[in-house]
Design an enzyme around this catalytic site. Structure first.
Site, PDB file in Angstrom:
ATOM      1  N   LYS A   1       0.853  -1.211   0.000  1.00  0.00           N
ATOM      2  CA  LYS A   1       0.000   0.000   0.000  1.00  0.00           C
ATOM      3  C   LYS A   1       0.875   1.243   0.000  1.00  0.00           C
ATOM      4  O   LYS A   1       0.653   2.168  -0.785  1.00  0.00           O
ATOM      5  CB  LYS A   1      -0.885   0.014   1.237  1.00  0.00           C
ATOM      6  CG  LYS A   1      -1.550   1.350   1.520  1.00  0.00           C
ATOM      7  CD  LYS A   1      -2.424   1.353   2.752  1.00  0.00           C
ATOM      8  CE  LYS A   1      -1.666   1.611   4.018  1.00  0.00           C
ATOM      9  NZ  LYS A   1      -1.384   3.034   4.346  1.00  0.00           N
ATOM     10  N   ASN A   2       1.894   1.263   0.856  1.00  0.00           N
ATOM     11  CA  ASN A   2       2.678   2.491   1.046  1.00  0.00           C
ATOM     12  C   ASN A   2       3.716   2.727  -0.038  1.00  0.00           C
ATOM     13  O   ASN A   2       4.368   3.773  -0.051  1.00  0.00           O
ATOM     14  CB  ASN A   2       3.321   2.492   2.433  1.00  0.00           C
ATOM     15  CG  ASN A   2       2.277   2.695   3.520  1.00  0.00           C
ATOM     16  OD1 ASN A   2       1.113   2.986   3.234  1.00  0.00           O
ATOM     17  ND2 ASN A   2       2.661   2.496   4.756  1.00  0.00           N
TER      18      ASN A   2
ATOM     19  N   CYS B   1      -5.040  12.880  12.196  1.00  0.00           N
ATOM     20  CA  CYS B   1      -5.780  11.612  12.170  1.00  0.00           C
ATOM     21  C   CYS B   1      -5.649  11.004  13.563  1.00  0.00           C
ATOM     22  O   CYS B   1      -5.052  11.586  14.469  1.00  0.00           O
ATOM     23  CB  CYS B   1      -5.232  10.697  11.093  1.00  0.00           C
ATOM     24  SG  CYS B   1      -3.674   9.944  11.540  1.00  0.00           S
TER      25      CYS B   1
ATOM     26  N   ARG C   1       0.204  14.974  12.442  1.00  0.00           N
ATOM     27  CA  ARG C   1       0.721  14.665  11.103  1.00  0.00           C
ATOM     28  C   ARG C   1       0.749  15.888  10.185  1.00  0.00           C
ATOM     29  O   ARG C   1       0.139  15.933   9.128  1.00  0.00           O
ATOM     30  CB  ARG C   1      -0.087  13.521  10.490  1.00  0.00           C
ATOM     31  CG  ARG C   1      -0.028  12.303  11.390  1.00  0.00           C
ATOM     32  CD  ARG C   1      -0.659  11.101  10.825  1.00  0.00           C
ATOM     33  NE  ARG C   1       0.152  10.546   9.741  1.00  0.00           N
ATOM     34  CZ  ARG C   1      -0.258   9.482   9.047  1.00  0.00           C
ATOM     35  NH1 ARG C   1      -1.420   8.955   9.290  1.00  0.00           N
ATOM     36  NH2 ARG C   1       0.503   8.994   8.080  1.00  0.00           N
TER      37      ARG C   1
ATOM     38  N   ASP D   1       4.761   1.081  12.089  1.00  0.00           N
ATOM     39  CA  ASP D   1       3.572   0.389  11.553  1.00  0.00           C
ATOM     40  C   ASP D   1       3.484  -1.052  12.019  1.00  0.00           C
ATOM     41  O   ASP D   1       2.497  -1.723  11.728  1.00  0.00           O
ATOM     42  CB  ASP D   1       3.580   0.423  10.024  1.00  0.00           C
ATOM     43  CG  ASP D   1       3.352   1.827   9.510  1.00  0.00           C
ATOM     44  OD1 ASP D   1       3.538   2.050   8.302  1.00  0.00           O
ATOM     45  OD2 ASP D   1       3.011   2.710  10.315  1.00  0.00           O
TER      46      ASP D   1
ATOM     47  N   ARG E   1      -8.476  -0.546   4.722  1.00  0.00           N
ATOM     48  CA  ARG E   1      -7.632   0.458   4.072  1.00  0.00           C
ATOM     49  C   ARG E   1      -6.276  -0.133   3.688  1.00  0.00           C
ATOM     50  O   ARG E   1      -5.639   0.333   2.755  1.00  0.00           O
ATOM     51  CB  ARG E   1      -7.386   1.643   5.008  1.00  0.00           C
ATOM     52  CG  ARG E   1      -8.620   2.419   5.375  1.00  0.00           C
ATOM     53  CD  ARG E   1      -8.282   3.682   6.109  1.00  0.00           C
ATOM     54  NE  ARG E   1      -7.345   4.503   5.311  1.00  0.00           N
ATOM     55  CZ  ARG E   1      -6.969   5.724   5.681  1.00  0.00           C
ATOM     56  NH1 ARG E   1      -7.431   6.242   6.821  1.00  0.00           N
ATOM     57  NH2 ARG E   1      -6.146   6.434   4.943  1.00  0.00           N
TER      58      ARG E   1
HETATM   59  C1  EPZ Z   1       4.116   7.230   6.205  1.00  0.00           C
HETATM   60  O1  EPZ Z   1       3.300   8.256   6.757  1.00  0.00           O
HETATM   61  C2  EPZ Z   1       3.229   5.989   6.145  1.00  0.00           C
HETATM   62  N1  EPZ Z   1       2.080   6.239   5.270  1.00  0.00           N
HETATM   63  C3  EPZ Z   1       2.744   5.632   7.546  1.00  0.00           C
HETATM   64  O2  EPZ Z   1       2.004   4.418   7.448  1.00  0.00           O
HETATM   65  C4  EPZ Z   1       3.956   5.399   8.439  1.00  0.00           C
HETATM   66  O3  EPZ Z   1       3.527   5.127   9.749  1.00  0.00           O
HETATM   67  C5  EPZ Z   1       4.865   6.638   8.426  1.00  0.00           C
HETATM   68  O4  EPZ Z   1       5.230   6.957   7.065  1.00  0.00           O
HETATM   69  C6  EPZ Z   1       6.143   6.431   9.230  1.00  0.00           C
HETATM   70  O5  EPZ Z   1       6.838   5.329   8.743  1.00  0.00           O
HETATM   71  C7  EPZ Z   1       2.224   6.115   3.941  1.00  0.00           C
HETATM   72  O6  EPZ Z   1       3.298   5.821   3.441  1.00  0.00           O
HETATM   73  C8  EPZ Z   1       0.999   6.343   3.100  1.00  0.00           C
HETATM   74  P1  EPZ Z   1       6.074  10.793   8.192  1.00  0.00           P
HETATM   75  P2  EPZ Z   1       3.839   9.799   6.712  1.00  0.00           P
HETATM   76  O7  EPZ Z   1       5.932  11.981   7.311  1.00  0.00           O
HETATM   77  O8  EPZ Z   1       4.563  10.026   5.448  1.00  0.00           O
HETATM   78  C9  EPZ Z   1       6.203  14.209  11.457  1.00  0.00           C
HETATM   79  C10 EPZ Z   1       0.214   2.962   7.783  1.00  0.00           C
HETATM   80  O9  EPZ Z   1      -0.211   2.437   8.818  1.00  0.00           O
HETATM   81  N2  EPZ Z   1       6.150  15.143  10.313  1.00  0.00           N
HETATM   82  O10 EPZ Z   1       7.345   9.994   8.140  1.00  0.00           O
HETATM   83  O11 EPZ Z   1       2.708  10.680   7.052  1.00  0.00           O
HETATM   84  C11 EPZ Z   1       4.860  13.542  11.670  1.00  0.00           C
HETATM   85  O12 EPZ Z   1       4.037  14.328  12.480  1.00  0.00           O
HETATM   86  C12 EPZ Z   1       0.603   4.419   7.793  1.00  0.00           C
HETATM   87  O13 EPZ Z   1       0.382   2.368   6.692  1.00  0.00           O
HETATM   88  C13 EPZ Z   1       6.245  16.512  10.540  1.00  0.00           C
HETATM   89  O14 EPZ Z   1       6.359  16.955  11.689  1.00  0.00           O
HETATM   90  O15 EPZ Z   1       4.871   9.766   7.927  1.00  0.00           O
HETATM   91  C14 EPZ Z   1       5.209  12.245  12.344  1.00  0.00           C
HETATM   92  O16 EPZ Z   1       5.320  12.456  13.741  1.00  0.00           O
HETATM   93  C15 EPZ Z   1       0.323   5.090   9.132  1.00  0.00           C
HETATM   94  N3  EPZ Z   1       6.189  17.364   9.489  1.00  0.00           N
HETATM   95  C16 EPZ Z   1       6.582  11.913  11.780  1.00  0.00           C
HETATM   96  O17 EPZ Z   1       7.076  13.113  11.168  1.00  0.00           O
HETATM   97  C17 EPZ Z   1       6.053  16.924   8.203  1.00  0.00           C
HETATM   98  O18 EPZ Z   1       6.019  17.761   7.265  1.00  0.00           O
HETATM   99  C18 EPZ Z   1       6.567  10.816  10.742  1.00  0.00           C
HETATM  100  O19 EPZ Z   1       5.754  11.251   9.687  1.00  0.00           O
HETATM  101  C19 EPZ Z   1       5.964  15.534   7.980  1.00  0.00           C
HETATM  102  C20 EPZ Z   1       6.020  14.664   9.048  1.00  0.00           C
END
Ligand code: EPZ
Length: 416
Positions: free
Chosen positions: A22-23, A115, A120, A303, A395
């Site tokens: 998915k990711n 969410c 996020r 995850d 999902r």
């Molecule tokens: C991706 O989400 C995945 N989703 C998530 O999987 C996964 O948990 C996450 O990466 C971490 O590995 C998809 O790939 C669709 P991040 P993403 O940006 O990109 C902070 C699942 O269950 N952050 O690495 O949203 C944020 O708040 C889902 O399949 C900022 O502060 O994750 C978080 O605390 C859930 N500012 C941390 O970084 C930003 O601009 C990690 O977020 C971006 C992120």
């Protein structure tokens, strides 16, 4: 809304085919916005989030056709606006912002809200795009952006954000000049996205490391690409073998992307062997709790945190689980306690004291991976477990109850 009814039924045995990731599929689908021509993707999982993304691409003017795991996308008549209702239901939609700016010089995409698992924000995405020359305003909850041609930039990410790294890689592919991303995320899904884009003629190097370089090109051409298998789905089924003391063979399992998970499961006492892209997981004796800290890849994946907590809940001893990525990713804890687990929370850590048996009950899913955790716990619990609100599960897990029933689980879906 649907629910899953599970009767603890002893060891699972047999083979499970791992689906496409998915990711990886989500960013790759959105990256087709960058491509001038028809892209043919295979091994695309049949999931709600994928359907949502394909619907979004259609609304953006792409021609999208799907036949089971094969998807053909042609961004023939692009429009710059992504509707709120779609972005609201799936945060990853925001990744269409950069590609629209790169192709059209303008974009209007709803700012994704938070969410269940956290706020996020996407501030790092926007800051990187601004360094590449984009200008943004917030208008009634929409990010409205425009630019001349995006230009390469030297960007240092405050945090190795997965989505932010993917977003900036996509935007940089058609920017003028070189973009360097420092402190980039290293997840396998990012590597898969980069391999897809390079197959379309992009010039990306360093993906998988924390410094990624992208030489902008004038256009990307059509290609055919197979999406990588889903490492989180695979990790979830490894735990299904452990929690039921069974033996499962996972086909098309991305074993190289699961080092941290396999290491911890072996530390708990599971037997895990791999032959080419088949992995065999089993557990015959009692398992032991371990300490877990979720970290960006190659650390232990957030995850998989909820799923391994379910395994620890019915293992021997005690372990501390520290959630190092998201601020609110313990909503499965109270539901596990309803099944008899002994878990206490303190801020970003959970102390798990293993119990001998979990007992079936009705529990509520709160997010995608929490749903999987509760299904796993239900497989091990004595008696009946009802997992409600499994639209969360749909999902990210393709036909989970079908795959589990095929290896001996007593599980079926009912309408609430
Ligand atoms: C991706 O989400 C995945 N989703 C998530 O999987 C996964 O948990 C996450 O990466 C971490 O590995 C998809 O790939 C669709 P991040 P993403 O940006 O990109 C902070 C699942 O269950 N952050 O690495 O949203 C944020 O708040 C889902 O399949 C900022 O502060 O994750 C978080 O605390 C859930 N500012 C941390 O970084 C930003 O601009 C990690 O977020 C971006 C992120």
């Amino acid at each position: 809304m649907d629910k899953l009814i599970i009767e603890g039924n002893g060891p699972l045995r047999g083979q499970i085919q791992i689906s496409g990731s998915k990711n990886a599929a989500l960013p790759i689908l959105l990256a087709t916005i960058l491509v001038d021509g028809e892209v043919c993707l295979s091994n695309v999982p049949q999931l709600r989030d994928i359907d949502t993304t394909i619907r979004l691409l259609g609304l953006l003017g792409c021609r999208a056709e799907r036949d089971a795991g094969d998807v053909r996308i042609h961004s023939c008549d692009l429009k710059p606006e992504a509707p709120y209702d779609l972005v609201r239901t799936m945060r990853a939609s925001v990744l269409c912002l950069g590609p629209l700016l790169a192709r059209l010089g303008q974009a209007k995409v709803s700012l994704p809200g938070g969410c269940a698992i956290g706020a996020r924000p996407v501030d790092l995405h926007l800051r990187g795009l601004e360094q590449m020359g984009a200008v943004f305003e917030l208008e009634q909850g929409d990010i409205v952006g425009h630019c001349d041609r995006l230009r390469g930039a030297h960007i240092h990410l405050d945090f190795p954000t997965v989505g932010g790294t993917e977003h900036l890689i996509m935007a940089a592919c058609l920017a003028e000049g070189e973009t360097i991303l420092e402190n980039a995320a290293r997840e396998p899904e990012i590597q898969d996205l980069a391999e897809f884009l390079n197959a379309c003629g992009a010039r990306i190097s360093g993906h998988g490391s924390s410094v990624i370089r992208i030489q902008g090109v004038s256009a990307l051409h059509a290609c055919t690409y197979r999406v990588m298998p889903d490492r989180i789905e695979a990790g979830t089924y490894l735990i299904a073998a452990g929690i039921t003391k069974g033996r499962l063979e996972l086909l098309d399992c991305p074993v190289d992307a699961l080092d941290a998970v396999i290491f911890k499961l072996r530390e708990m006492g599971m037997h895990i062997e791999s032959r080419q892209n088949m992995v065999c997981a089993s557990a015959d004796g009692p398992l032991r709790c371990v300490d877990i800290s979720t970290r960006p890849y190659p650390g232990f994946p957030t995850d998989m945190q909820a799923q391994i907590m379910a395994l620890m809940a019915c293992s021997q001893g005690a372990g501390v689980v520290t959630e190092g990525i998201f601020e609110n990713r313990f909503m499965h804890v109270q539901e596990l306690c309803r099944l008899g687990a002994n878990i206490t929370l303190s801020g970003q850590t959970a102390l798990v004291r293993g119990v001998n048996t979990l007992k079936g009950a009705t529990v509520m899913a709160s997010d995608l991976r929490a749903s999987a955790c509760l299904v796993l716990a239900g497989l091990a619990a004595t008696g009946r477990t009802d997992v409600r609100r499994i639209y969360h599960l749909d999902r990210g897990y393709e036909h989970m109850e079908v795959k589990l029933a095929a290896v001996g689980a007593r599980i079926h879906r009912e309408q609430e």
